[in-house]
Design a protein around this motif. Structure first.
Motif, PDB file in Angstrom:
ATOM      1  N   UNK A   1       0.820  -1.200   0.000  1.00  0.00           N
ATOM      2  CA  UNK A   1       0.000   0.000   0.000  1.00  0.00           C
ATOM      3  C   UNK A   1       0.867   1.268   0.000  1.00  0.00           C
ATOM      4  N   UNK A   2       1.947   1.205   0.766  1.00  0.00           N
ATOM      5  CA  UNK A   2       2.812   2.379   0.867  1.00  0.00           C
ATOM      6  C   UNK A   2       3.404   2.771  -0.487  1.00  0.00           C
ATOM      7  N   UNK A   3       3.880   1.775  -1.239  1.00  0.00           N
ATOM      8  CA  UNK A   3       4.632   2.141  -2.437  1.00  0.00           C
ATOM      9  C   UNK A   3       3.863   2.057  -3.749  1.00  0.00           C
ATOM     10  N   UNK A   4       2.721   1.365  -3.747  1.00  0.00           N
ATOM     11  CA  UNK A   4       2.130   1.071  -5.057  1.00  0.00           C
ATOM     12  C   UNK A   4       1.715   2.328  -5.815  1.00  0.00           C
ATOM     13  N   UNK A   5       1.265   3.357  -5.123  1.00  0.00           N
ATOM     14  CA  UNK A   5       0.806   4.546  -5.844  1.00  0.00           C
ATOM     15  C   UNK A   5       1.946   5.185  -6.627  1.00  0.00           C
ATOM     16  N   UNK A   6       3.092   5.267  -6.000  1.00  0.00           N
ATOM     17  CA  UNK A   6       4.162   6.028  -6.644  1.00  0.00           C
ATOM     18  C   UNK A   6       5.197   5.154  -7.356  1.00  0.00           C
ATOM     19  N   UNK A   7       5.326   3.887  -6.912  1.00  0.00           N
ATOM     20  CA  UNK A   7       6.350   3.045  -7.533  1.00  0.00           C
ATOM     21  C   UNK A   7       5.784   2.034  -8.531  1.00  0.00           C
TER      22      UNK A   7
ATOM     23  N   UNK B   1       5.129   1.132 -12.436  1.00  0.00           N
ATOM     24  CA  UNK B   1       5.613   1.597 -13.741  1.00  0.00           C
ATOM     25  C   UNK B   1       4.478   1.623 -14.769  1.00  0.00           C
ATOM     26  N   UNK B   2       4.837   1.991 -15.982  1.00  0.00           N
ATOM     27  CA  UNK B   2       3.773   2.180 -16.971  1.00  0.00           C
ATOM     28  C   UNK B   2       3.099   0.864 -17.380  1.00  0.00           C
ATOM     29  N   UNK B   3       3.758  -0.257 -17.090  1.00  0.00           N
ATOM     30  CA  UNK B   3       3.148  -1.565 -17.369  1.00  0.00           C
ATOM     31  C   UNK B   3       2.206  -2.003 -16.250  1.00  0.00           C
ATOM     32  N   UNK B   4       2.177  -1.228 -15.179  1.00  0.00           N
ATOM     33  CA  UNK B   4       1.308  -1.603 -14.052  1.00  0.00           C
ATOM     34  C   UNK B   4       1.999  -2.500 -13.028  1.00  0.00           C
ATOM     35  N   UNK B   5       3.310  -2.673 -13.158  1.00  0.00           N
ATOM     36  CA  UNK B   5       4.042  -3.462 -12.155  1.00  0.00           C
ATOM     37  C   UNK B   5       4.526  -2.572 -11.023  1.00  0.00           C
ATOM     38  N   UNK B   6       4.324  -3.043  -9.807  1.00  0.00           N
ATOM     39  CA  UNK B   6       4.862  -2.289  -8.684  1.00  0.00           C
ATOM     40  C   UNK B   6       6.311  -2.730  -8.486  1.00  0.00           C
ATOM     41  N   UNK B   7       7.183  -1.756  -8.386  1.00  0.00           N
ATOM     42  CA  UNK B   7       8.607  -2.074  -8.254  1.00  0.00           C
ATOM     43  C   UNK B   7       9.052  -1.789  -6.819  1.00  0.00           C
ATOM     44  N   UNK B   8       9.514  -2.833  -6.142  1.00  0.00           N
ATOM     45  CA  UNK B   8      10.116  -2.639  -4.818  1.00  0.00           C
ATOM     46  C   UNK B   8      11.609  -2.456  -5.053  1.00  0.00           C
ATOM     47  N   UNK B   9      12.145  -1.377  -4.558  1.00  0.00           N
ATOM     48  CA  UNK B   9      13.583  -1.163  -4.680  1.00  0.00           C
ATOM     49  C   UNK B   9      14.253  -1.677  -3.418  1.00  0.00           C
ATOM     50  N   UNK B  10      15.426  -2.243  -3.571  1.00  0.00           N
ATOM     51  CA  UNK B  10      16.112  -2.704  -2.371  1.00  0.00           C
ATOM     52  C   UNK B  10      17.610  -2.451  -2.466  1.00  0.00           C
ATOM     53  N   UNK B  11      18.212  -2.333  -1.307  1.00  0.00           N
ATOM     54  CA  UNK B  11      19.660  -2.182  -1.237  1.00  0.00           C
ATOM     55  C   UNK B  11      20.196  -3.367  -0.445  1.00  0.00           C
ATOM     56  N   UNK B  12      21.379  -3.839  -0.828  1.00  0.00           N
ATOM     57  CA  UNK B  12      21.967  -4.937  -0.055  1.00  0.00           C
ATOM     58  C   UNK B  12      23.079  -4.392   0.848  1.00  0.00           C
ATOM     59  N   UNK B  13      23.509  -3.170   0.534  1.00  0.00           N
ATOM     60  CA  UNK B  13      24.554  -2.560   1.342  1.00  0.00           C
ATOM     61  C   UNK B  13      24.289  -1.061   1.339  1.00  0.00           C
TER      62      UNK B  13
END
Ligand code: ATP
Length: 627
Positions: free
Chosen positions: A420-426, A428-440
């Motif tokens: 819910x937090x990220x779907x509105x803004x993250x 993409x134009x295909x309708x996929x929600x992108x979770x970004x992550x960092x490993x370091x």
């Protein structure tokens, strides 16, 4: 009454077989004989309860003793005893279905447990350590005569009148030369501690010295004296046999310390108690799990009616629960059969599911009751929960409610909350929600900042299990992809309709590409000129998400060796809209162009910790010159 006879097993060589094949764990003899004594004691108590025995029960302590000089070990109980007829029935006719089957099977048997249990040879395991075994017994039945049985390890036995006056059975082992190590106090104490520590009938092994109060001295201070008391080696009602409502936290913690004296306190525990469709009790503890994936396995002890069986619970407890500590007690687990059989056993599967469900319920309850406390423990239990989510579908169903995701700011979200937090803004134009992550978070800081400028959130996935967990999330969460924050420039990670256009002409772009390729001069990097926000860095170095994952897998031995063997390949994104690139284009000489391009490229490498050795030294030198 004196009788000689032959033990009816239709094969002459059972004892050599027992001795030879059971050799590796011959200490089991004591477990078998002591459990027989416990069974006999429980039976007489039951008979008394049912009114079928009206004599005095008396003190039913079982005694284990040894005599170094006589080379004997004796196990004495005040159980129901046996008549001569019963000895013939229960001891002589070894309780196994067919001797031929036995002889066939023993060849493949891997351990003593397998033979002993399958063929009801508990009593006969005595011959692993004894050359002669004697039974002296008096049955509880009215008018019963005492009986004595001796057997020297051949198939010949002798039964005669005995002289036992007290109800019960005394088994005397005349220890053979090879097994004299067992005629030792510490050795026996060790075996009893291992197998008999929680048996339900008190077991005495010698005596011990205790200090007791002895009045007061002239000055009125307490006096103490030493007394010899029975050394009772067991706790007859360990906590798993009690009702949870009768227990306090201190009891669980004390029991934990008893099992694992050197360990830190556990995080929490689960009391298991079920009697249908199978019988199982136990207490499982969640230890503090270190993030380094160092699994402390084989910490769960398996009991059957309070007799310790093994701490290898691999097939009984689901793999991901192997991190837990504690005890499981179930008479319904077939303890003495081979592993492959165990895996196929219906009860074992049910037990597996039951434990998984209980653990999931407990975690769900902890989360609901006190989210704050749960969140504080997340660092310790996160690894475990994620492992469960990945490996057990049944756990994953429940686990989605209490699995937390942590972002680089240290905030925690449940899976639905995060969506819910990220779907509105993250999205993409295909309708996929992108979770970004960092490993370091340190190394990828420049990318985290770029994402932050766009109000994108970045998850922290820095535990060794996370690469698997990421894949799990992608398969479970609909229309969701996870991308490492440095897998591309931020606008490419989440592609939107309104992305920036490259303001450079095609000719200018080609020129920029050429300048950078010359300046970088390496096959490892492929250059592309893109239209990004002027706010973004002029140059960004990224590694494709797919490529990186494959390489990570190859490194972990995941069978992707093809990718492992490929050279690293990075993408260099040149931000056509950045003023620095304009500067590069407009530089006076070719030399200046190269120098500026190299500087911009090195800065990109530097921000990711990729600039090392000679290149770093040169960069510093060049920077000084530029000042
Ligand atoms: N101390 C004892 N008191 C009374 N009866 C005994 C005692 N020890 C053995 N028995 C009798 O001898 C039988 C055979 O014992 P044994 O240990 O070989 O097999 P089990 O106990 O029936 O099965 P297992 O030990 O394989 O689980 C027992 O079932 C019991 O009837």
């Amino acid at each position: 009454m004196q009788e000689k006879g032959t033990i009816s097993i239709h094969t002459e060589n059972i004892f050599p077989i027992i001795k030879k094949f059971l050799y590796s764990d011959h200490e089991i003899f004591l477990r078998e004989l002591v459990s027989n004594a416990v069974d006999a004691t429980q039976k007489i108590k039951r008979l008394a309860q049912l009114g079928q025995y009206s004599g005095e029960l008396g003190d039913t302590t079982i005694e284990v003793a040894f005599d170094k000089d006589k080379k004997t070990i004796t196990i004495t109980d005040k159980g129901l005893g046996m008549t001569a007829e019963e000895i013939k029935k229960y001891i002589n006719q070894i309780a196994f279905s067919g001797a031929t089957e036995f002889v066939e099977k023993f060849k493949d048997a891997k351990d003593a447990n397998e033979i002993i249990g399958k063929f009801g040879l508990g009593f006969y395991s005595a011959f692993m350590v004894a050359k002669t075994v004697e039974i002296n017994t008096l049955s509880y039945q009215e008018g019963a005569e005492p009986a004595r049985w001796t057997c020297d390890g051949s198939t010949e036995f002798e039964i005669s009148e005995g002289d036992r006056k007290e109800r019960g059975t005394e088994i005397t082992l005349h220890i053979n030369e090879d097994s004299e190590e067992f005629l030792d106090k510490w050795k026996l104490q060790g075996i009893l501690d291992k197998y008999a520590k929680f048996l339900p009938v008190p077991i005495k092994f010698g005596t011990k010295t205790e200090s007791v109060e002895d009045g007061v001295d002239d000055k009125g201070e307490k006096k103490w004296k030493s007394v010899e008391v029975d050394n009772i080696i067991n706790t007859t009602s360990p906590i798993w046999t009690k009702s949870p409502s009768d227990l306090k936290d201190e009891d669980y913690l004390a029991f934990y310390k008893e099992l694992y004296p050197m360990s830190e306190d556990p995080l929490f525990w689960i009391h298991l108690n079920v009697d249908y469709p199978f019988n199982l009790t136990g207490v499982l503890y969640f230890p503090k799990v270190k993030n380094d994936f160092e699994f402390q396995k084989n910490k769960i002890k398996l009991f059957s009616r309070q007799v310790f069986i093994t701490d290898e619970v691999k097939d009984i407890v689901p793999e991901f629960l192997m991190l837990l500590h504690g005890v499981i007690d179930s008479p319904d687990i077939p303890l003495n059969v081979s592993r492959s059989f165990l895996q196929a056993d219906g009860n074992v599967k049910k037990i597996n599911n039951y434990i998984t469900k209980k653990v999931a319920d407990k975690l769900g309850e902890l989360f609901k009751k006190g989210r704050k406390v749960y969140e504080e423990k997340w660092n310790d239990i996160g690894l475990f929960v994620k492992y469960g989510m990945i490996s057990e579908d049944k756990f994953a169903e429940k686990g989605k409610d209490f699995t937390l995701l942590k972002n680089t700011k240290g905030e925690l979200f449940t899976l639905p909350e995060y969506k819910e937090k990220v779907s509105a803004i993250q999205t993409d134009k295909e309708g996929n929600t992108i979770y970004l992550y960092a490993t370091d978070a340190d190394k990828q800081d420049a990318f985290i900042q770029s994402a932050g400028k766009k109000d994108y959130d970045v998850l922290l996935m820095d535990s060794p299990i996370d690469s698997h967990f990421i894949q799990h999330l992608e398969t479970k969460e609909e229309k969701t992809q996870l991308k490492r924050v440095d897998a591309d420039v931020v606008d490419k990670l989440i592609q939107k309709e309104d992305n920036y256009e490259n303001l450079l002409t095609e000719e200018q772009s080609n020129k920029v590409k050429e300048i950078f390729e010359k300046a970088i001069n390496s096959q490892t990097y492929s250059v592309a000129v893109e239209g990004l926000s002027p706010e973004e860095l002029p140059v960004t170095v990224t590694m494709d998400e797919f490529m990186r994952r494959m390489k990570d897998m190859a490194q972990m031995g995941g069978g992707m060796s093809f990718y492992g063997a490929m050279p690293d390949n990075y993408k260099v994104a040149i931000n056509g809209n950045h003023p620095v690139i304009d500067k590069v284009l407009k530089a006076e000489s070719e030399e200046d162009q190269t120098r500026l391009a190299k500087q911009a490229f090195d800065l990109a490498l530097l921000s990711q910790g990729l600039l090392k050795g000679k290149d770093l030294t040169e960069f510093v030198k060049r920077s000084v010159e530029l000042i």
